[in-house]
Scaffold this active site. Sequence first.
Site: not given
Ligand code: 2PG
Ligand code: MG
Length: 429
Positions: A285, A337, A204
Amino acid sequence: MTAIRTVLARRVWDSRGKPTVEAEVVLESGVIGRAITPAGASTGSGEARELRDGGPALRGLDVQQAVRNVVGPIREALRGLDATDQGGVDAAMIRLDGTRDKSRLGGNAIVAVSLACLHAAAADARVPLWQHLAAGRRVGLPVPEIQIYGGGAHASARVDLQDFMVVCPGAGNFAEALEMTAEVYYAAGARLAKKGALQGVADEGGYWPSFRSNEEGLSELVRSIEDAGFRPGQDVAIALDIAATQLQQPGGRYALALENRTLSADQFGIMLERWVDAYPIVSIEDPFAETDTEAMKAFTKRVGHRIQIVGDDYFVTDADRIKTAAAAGACNTVLIKPNQIGTVTEAYAAVKAAQAAGFGAIVSARSGETEDISIVHLAIGWGVPQLKVGSFSRSERMVKWNEGIRIEEALGSAAQPFAAGRLFKRKAA
Ligand code: 2PG
Ligand code: MG
């Protein structure tokens, strides 16, 4: 004229060079909406399933079947539907798929179409997407949460923690938060380079460090904040994504491979709490694995009044899981998400569930991203107060930060006050 004339799709490529789905929804008016599906690496087991082709080519990751599903059955089902009826469009795809996890048509096929439909509706109304979603409500810019070091599944587990991030309680607006973060990002890179600990950048865009312990990442980040001329905690504070689902071993212990040790959930919680005491941490988180509800509850009870405790894998953007956790007292903030749940309608239901529970919310990108800027508009238009996009480098990240700058400029004095100071003033133990 907002009836859907057709739906198109193609295979495009994400920031890890992996195939993904781009969809276009074409309206009778001729207006087109377009969106691209992102992809996670540290995914929750409850996420909508990506449809990948398998087989030897492209390591099995191709999405030709998902593309065929868009231009075949999904196009058939959506033709003639009103694009401004997002709920109706999404419900039609959910019905057509018929599975709980969208595995038949593919969550990666469905979410691209769902977002493309939203873009088409906004384009038809001749307003930017954020404005279309805000529907006359007063909105403002979200507080950015920006990665400085990357680890975990995004950097071959070189450090166990996945995201060492910063937020800027001292920033008066979005543009200023970016500027402050840029200074910290440069300072952190310079410190690593000086120590010979800079290995490049992770997925990222955050630095890929060679620390000797996870805690070294915290102390280095504090020094970087100071090097940049800021007061740790007051101007710039730390946010972590432990992504602990990735660390849990069969049997339930948590492994810190870098430090060559494993900890029980209790010990892991005690370590995190010590970090909260010792460092200017304002947000953690996924402190525990997606199934470790007892540990999540206990941790929320102990430190949830002091810091933000965010569920990502733990909620997978699912409104029902948020309601259950709110009743149980697990976490106090939800990561949102859209591709985790698979449609715009369901992602918005998760935002509403978070609000109803009195939880905070953060709209988030994935580790595999593209030039798609939908999530910036979703955060603003839905009134979600925080945005997580990865680091402060690589254009799939910067395109989103830069879009925020444009929207902040467009809002001008009509913007709701920037919430960083209010959200991240740390409370006493
Ligand atoms: C997360 C995301 C973004 P990923 O864990 O919050 O950092 O990672 O898209 O690999 O789940
Ligand atoms: Mg995460």
